[in-house]
Design a protein around this motif. Sequence first.
Motif, PDB file in Angstrom:
ATOM      1  N   SER A   1     -16.612  19.971  41.553  1.00 31.72           N
ATOM      2  CA  SER A   1     -18.012  19.960  41.134  1.00 31.72           C
ATOM      3  C   SER A   1     -18.128  19.605  39.663  1.00 31.72           C
ATOM      4  O   SER A   1     -19.043  18.873  39.250  1.00 31.72           O
ATOM      5  CB  SER A   1     -18.651  21.320  41.402  1.00 31.72           C
ATOM      6  N   ALA A   2     -17.205  20.117  38.852  1.00 38.93           N
ATOM      7  CA  ALA A   2     -17.259  19.844  37.421  1.00 38.93           C
ATOM      8  C   ALA A   2     -17.120  18.355  37.144  1.00 38.93           C
ATOM      9  O   ALA A   2     -17.850  17.787  36.313  1.00 38.93           O
ATOM     10  CB  ALA A   2     -16.163  20.621  36.698  1.00 38.93           C
ATOM     11  N   ALA A   3     -16.182  17.703  37.838  1.00 44.23           N
ATOM     12  CA  ALA A   3     -15.993  16.264  37.638  1.00 44.23           C
ATOM     13  C   ALA A   3     -17.235  15.491  38.071  1.00 44.23           C
ATOM     14  O   ALA A   3     -17.640  14.519  37.413  1.00 44.23           O
ATOM     15  CB  ALA A   3     -14.763  15.792  38.414  1.00 44.23           C
ATOM     16  N   SER A   4     -17.844  15.903  39.156  1.00 43.69           N
ATOM     17  CA  SER A   4     -19.058  15.236  39.631  1.00 43.69           C
ATOM     18  C   SER A   4     -20.202  15.394  38.644  1.00 43.69           C
ATOM     19  O   SER A   4     -20.946  14.438  38.377  1.00 43.69           O
ATOM     20  CB  SER A   4     -19.466  15.806  40.991  1.00 43.69           C
ATOM     21  N   LEU A   5     -20.334  16.586  38.083  1.00 44.55           N
ATOM     22  CA  LEU A   5     -21.409  16.819  37.119  1.00 44.55           C
ATOM     23  C   LEU A   5     -21.157  16.064  35.821  1.00 44.55           C
ATOM     24  O   LEU A   5     -22.101  15.543  35.206  1.00 44.55           O
ATOM     25  CB  LEU A   5     -21.547  18.316  36.864  1.00 44.55           C
ATOM     26  N   ARG A   6     -19.902  15.990  35.394  1.00 47.30           N
ATOM     27  CA  ARG A   6     -19.591  15.193  34.202  1.00 47.30           C
ATOM     28  C   ARG A   6     -19.909  13.723  34.442  1.00 47.30           C
ATOM     29  O   ARG A   6     -20.439  13.037  33.558  1.00 47.30           O
ATOM     30  CB  ARG A   6     -18.112  15.363  33.827  1.00 47.30           C
ATOM     31  N   LEU A   7     -19.564  13.240  35.633  1.00 47.98           N
ATOM     32  CA  LEU A   7     -19.894  11.853  35.980  1.00 47.98           C
ATOM     33  C   LEU A   7     -21.400  11.646  35.937  1.00 47.98           C
ATOM     34  O   LEU A   7     -21.890  10.650  35.378  1.00 47.98           O
ATOM     35  CB  LEU A   7     -19.362  11.520  37.372  1.00 47.98           C
ATOM     36  N   GLY A   8     -22.145  12.574  36.531  1.00 53.20           N
ATOM     37  CA  GLY A   8     -23.597  12.450  36.548  1.00 53.20           C
ATOM     38  C   GLY A   8     -24.187  12.409  35.161  1.00 53.20           C
ATOM     39  O   GLY A   8     -25.057  11.574  34.859  1.00 53.20           O
ATOM     40  N   LEU A   9     -23.714  13.287  34.286  1.00 53.51           N
ATOM     41  CA  LEU A   9     -24.213  13.296  32.912  1.00 53.51           C
ATOM     42  C   LEU A   9     -23.860  11.992  32.209  1.00 53.51           C
ATOM     43  O   LEU A   9     -24.702  11.401  31.510  1.00 53.51           O
ATOM     44  CB  LEU A   9     -23.619  14.480  32.158  1.00 53.51           C
ATOM     45  N   GLY A  10     -22.635  11.535  32.400  1.00 50.01           N
ATOM     46  CA  GLY A  10     -22.225  10.281  31.781  1.00 50.01           C
ATOM     47  C   GLY A  10     -23.067   9.106  32.247  1.00 50.01           C
ATOM     48  O   GLY A  10     -23.452   8.248  31.443  1.00 50.01           O
ATOM     49  N   LEU A  11     -23.369   9.061  33.536  1.00 52.02           N
ATOM     50  CA  LEU A  11     -24.186   7.974  34.065  1.00 52.02           C
ATOM     51  C   LEU A  11     -25.607   8.027  33.526  1.00 52.02           C
ATOM     52  O   LEU A  11     -26.197   6.988  33.186  1.00 52.02           O
ATOM     53  CB  LEU A  11     -24.192   8.036  35.596  1.00 52.02           C
ATOM     54  N   SER A  12     -26.170   9.221  33.446  1.00 47.94           N
ATOM     55  CA  SER A  12     -27.530   9.360  32.915  1.00 47.94           C
ATOM     56  C   SER A  12     -27.582   8.910  31.455  1.00 47.94           C
ATOM     57  O   SER A  12     -28.516   8.206  31.038  1.00 47.94           O
ATOM     58  CB  SER A  12     -28.002  10.807  33.030  1.00 47.94           C
ATOM     59  N   VAL A  13     -26.570   9.289  30.676  1.00 41.53           N
ATOM     60  CA  VAL A  13     -26.522   8.881  29.271  1.00 41.53           C
ATOM     61  C   VAL A  13     -26.379   7.363  29.170  1.00 41.53           C
ATOM     62  O   VAL A  13     -27.033   6.711  28.332  1.00 41.53           O
ATOM     63  CB  VAL A  13     -25.369   9.587  28.542  1.00 41.53           C
ATOM     64  N   ALA A  14     -25.543   6.774  30.029  1.00 39.47           N
ATOM     65  CA  ALA A  14     -25.347   5.323  30.002  1.00 39.47           C
ATOM     66  C   ALA A  14     -26.656   4.587  30.302  1.00 39.47           C
ATOM     67  O   ALA A  14     -27.000   3.597  29.633  1.00 39.47           O
ATOM     68  CB  ALA A  14     -24.265   4.922  31.004  1.00 39.47           C
ATOM     69  N   ALA A  15     -27.391   5.060  31.308  1.00 42.24           N
ATOM     70  CA  ALA A  15     -28.671   4.434  31.639  1.00 42.24           C
ATOM     71  C   ALA A  15     -29.666   4.595  30.496  1.00 42.24           C
ATOM     72  O   ALA A  15     -30.429   3.675  30.175  1.00 42.24           O
ATOM     73  CB  ALA A  15     -29.237   5.039  32.921  1.00 42.24           C
ATOM     74  N   ALA A  16     -29.659   5.772  29.854  1.00 41.72           N
ATOM     75  CA  ALA A  16     -30.562   6.002  28.727  1.00 41.72           C
ATOM     76  C   ALA A  16     -30.218   5.093  27.559  1.00 41.72           C
ATOM     77  O   ALA A  16     -31.111   4.581  26.871  1.00 41.72           O
ATOM     78  CB  ALA A  16     -30.491   7.469  28.302  1.00 41.72           C
ATOM     79  N   VAL A  17     -28.939   4.885  27.318  1.00 36.10           N
ATOM     80  CA  VAL A  17     -28.518   3.984  26.241  1.00 36.10           C
ATOM     81  C   VAL A  17     -29.015   2.564  26.513  1.00 36.10           C
ATOM     82  O   VAL A  17     -29.474   1.857  25.599  1.00 36.10           O
ATOM     83  CB  VAL A  17     -26.982   4.007  26.086  1.00 36.10           C
ATOM     84  N   ALA A  18     -28.928   2.136  27.774  1.00 40.12           N
ATOM     85  CA  ALA A  18     -29.443   0.800  28.125  1.00 40.12           C
ATOM     86  C   ALA A  18     -30.937   0.717  27.837  1.00 40.12           C
ATOM     87  O   ALA A  18     -31.422  -0.307  27.312  1.00 40.12           O
ATOM     88  CB  ALA A  18     -29.165   0.510  29.605  1.00 40.12           C
ATOM     89  N   GLY A  19     -31.674   1.784  28.157  1.00 34.17           N
ATOM     90  CA  GLY A  19     -33.106   1.789  27.866  1.00 34.17           C
ATOM     91  C   GLY A  19     -33.389   1.780  26.372  1.00 34.17           C
ATOM     92  O   GLY A  19     -34.287   1.059  25.904  1.00 34.17           O
ATOM     93  N   LEU A  20     -32.648   2.565  25.609  1.00 33.61           N
ATOM     94  CA  LEU A  20     -32.835   2.589  24.164  1.00 33.61           C
ATOM     95  C   LEU A  20     -32.503   1.243  23.535  1.00 33.61           C
ATOM     96  O   LEU A  20     -33.189   0.785  22.608  1.00 33.61           O
ATOM     97  CB  LEU A  20     -31.963   3.693  23.544  1.00 33.61           C
ATOM     98  N   ALA A  21     -31.447   0.620  24.029  1.00 31.12           N
ATOM     99  CA  ALA A  21     -31.077  -0.695  23.510  1.00 31.12           C
ATOM    100  C   ALA A  21     -32.226  -1.690  23.744  1.00 31.12           C
ATOM    101  O   ALA A  21     -32.545  -2.502  22.864  1.00 31.12           O
ATOM    102  CB  ALA A  21     -29.801  -1.177  24.168  1.00 31.12           C
ATOM    103  N   LEU A  22     -32.811  -1.640  24.928  1.00 31.09           N
ATOM    104  CA  LEU A  22     -33.944  -2.534  25.219  1.00 31.09           C
ATOM    105  C   LEU A  22     -35.109  -2.249  24.287  1.00 31.09           C
ATOM    106  O   LEU A  22     -35.752  -3.172  23.772  1.00 31.09           O
ATOM    107  CB  LEU A  22     -34.375  -2.350  26.676  1.00 31.09           C
ATOM    108  N   ALA A  23     -35.365  -0.966  24.047  1.00 35.88           N
ATOM    109  CA  ALA A  23     -36.510  -0.588  23.215  1.00 35.88           C
ATOM    110  C   ALA A  23     -36.322  -0.986  21.763  1.00 35.88           C
ATOM    111  O   ALA A  23     -37.297  -1.302  21.052  1.00 35.88           O
ATOM    112  CB  ALA A  23     -36.757   0.910  23.317  1.00 35.88           C
ATOM    113  N   LEU A  24     -35.078  -0.997  21.286  1.00 36.88           N
ATOM    114  CA  LEU A  24     -34.814  -1.190  19.858  1.00 36.88           C
ATOM    115  C   LEU A  24     -34.431  -2.622  19.490  1.00 36.88           C
ATOM    116  O   LEU A  24     -34.565  -3.020  18.320  1.00 36.88           O
ATOM    117  CB  LEU A  24     -33.707  -0.235  19.405  1.00 36.88           C
ATOM    118  N   LEU A  25     -33.921  -3.378  20.455  1.00 35.53           N
ATOM    119  CA  LEU A  25     -33.465  -4.733  20.144  1.00 35.53           C
ATOM    120  C   LEU A  25     -34.596  -5.756  20.187  1.00 35.53           C
ATOM    121  O   LEU A  25     -35.553  -5.592  20.919  1.00 35.53           O
ATOM    122  CB  LEU A  25     -32.359  -5.138  21.129  1.00 35.53           C
TER     123      LEU A  25
END
Length: 400
Positions: A376-400
């Motif tokens: 479960s811990a590995a799955s939750l870490r993956l989930g958090l990492g994926l959410s952060v990655a998607a957010a970074v893509a959104g921030l990059a779009l907003a700022l570039l």
Amino acid sequence: MTDTALSSPSAAGAQGRSGWGFRPDVEGLRAVAILAVVGYHAGLPFLSGGFVGVDVFFVISGFLITGLLVTEVTRTGRVDLARFWARRARRLLPAATLVLAVTAVLTWWVVPPIEHGGTGLDIVASAFYVANLRFAGQTTDYLAQNAAPSPVLHFWSLGVEEQFYVVWPLLLVALAGVLARRAAGRPSRRQVGTALAVLGLVSFTWSWWLTGVSEPWAFFGMATRAWEFAVGGLLAVGAATVARLPAPARGGLGLVGLVALLASLVVLDNEIPYPGTAALWPVLATGAIIAAGTASGRTAGVPAWLSSAPARAVGRISYSWYLWHWPVLVLAAWAWGEPSLTVAVALALASLAPAVLAYRFVENPVRHRPTLVASSAASLRLGLGLSVAAAVAGLALALL
């Protein structure tokens, strides 16, 4: 859309059709829901109420998720929250992150820069499943036909579902804790059903009132949609009782429910305040269809129709298709102008290609990866990492 973990053969166990195990008819019911939503978004004139397909998904999620949670809490007296949320992360986040990242890139490419900031922030909100709150705060009209929509507007419903997946298990844990302190043992299905009924009544009352006061918050809010999940949950809690109904009664329920649901797709439209009391129509119709298939043994009528191979095939990819069809339609309109009905339908059908590929090569492999299933811990870490990655893509779009 929605979690399919409980409608897959691997989840069947010994529960049978009267429990929360594999329900081929529920898998097929997803096909009705996704076809309604995609057809509505493509502009099919005879599907003016196709937006209620989302309500169908909510009822299904309430039924399946509650079945899983109630079985666990009545057997063990507790809910393994980490395991529950880990399953949601493996199931939902990989495909969603891929869509958000691709949408960010394509938006940068085809959408005017003036729109990048808002869309980027929409993607960030979607990455953390609070898009429904963002759109409600912006008083977005989901049913508006003349406004330029966000390419991730459809993530509002995923936000509602994820928020319900957080709140409902915590309420069950609290109920179990109260009973344990009173030496009353584990929560019974009746007690869980009572809690669901109270939750549903409060939520529906709030939804009915708020629809007339602030329709965007009523439409996008989790609290105002919780009663739809509760209807499905009550069916899961009372599955054994429903299964004892005479076959003709269940058959009649299924037929009436299907006719009512199909009628709602045709009769409802964007002029009707929604959800309010109008949502009772598709929600109760969906409940009747699910109730019709709640029995062991050979099925006939509506459950048999929904259990057909074509219906199940479409239902199986409904989540992935839901994710892909909307950005395809919206970004194509930005790139080439508002499409004709024929082109819009073709685009909606073309979005099946990335949906199927994502289901085959992203969704299923991650969901069933042994190392993630075992931790479960590995799955939750993956989930958090994926959410952060998607957010970074959104921030990059907003700022570039």
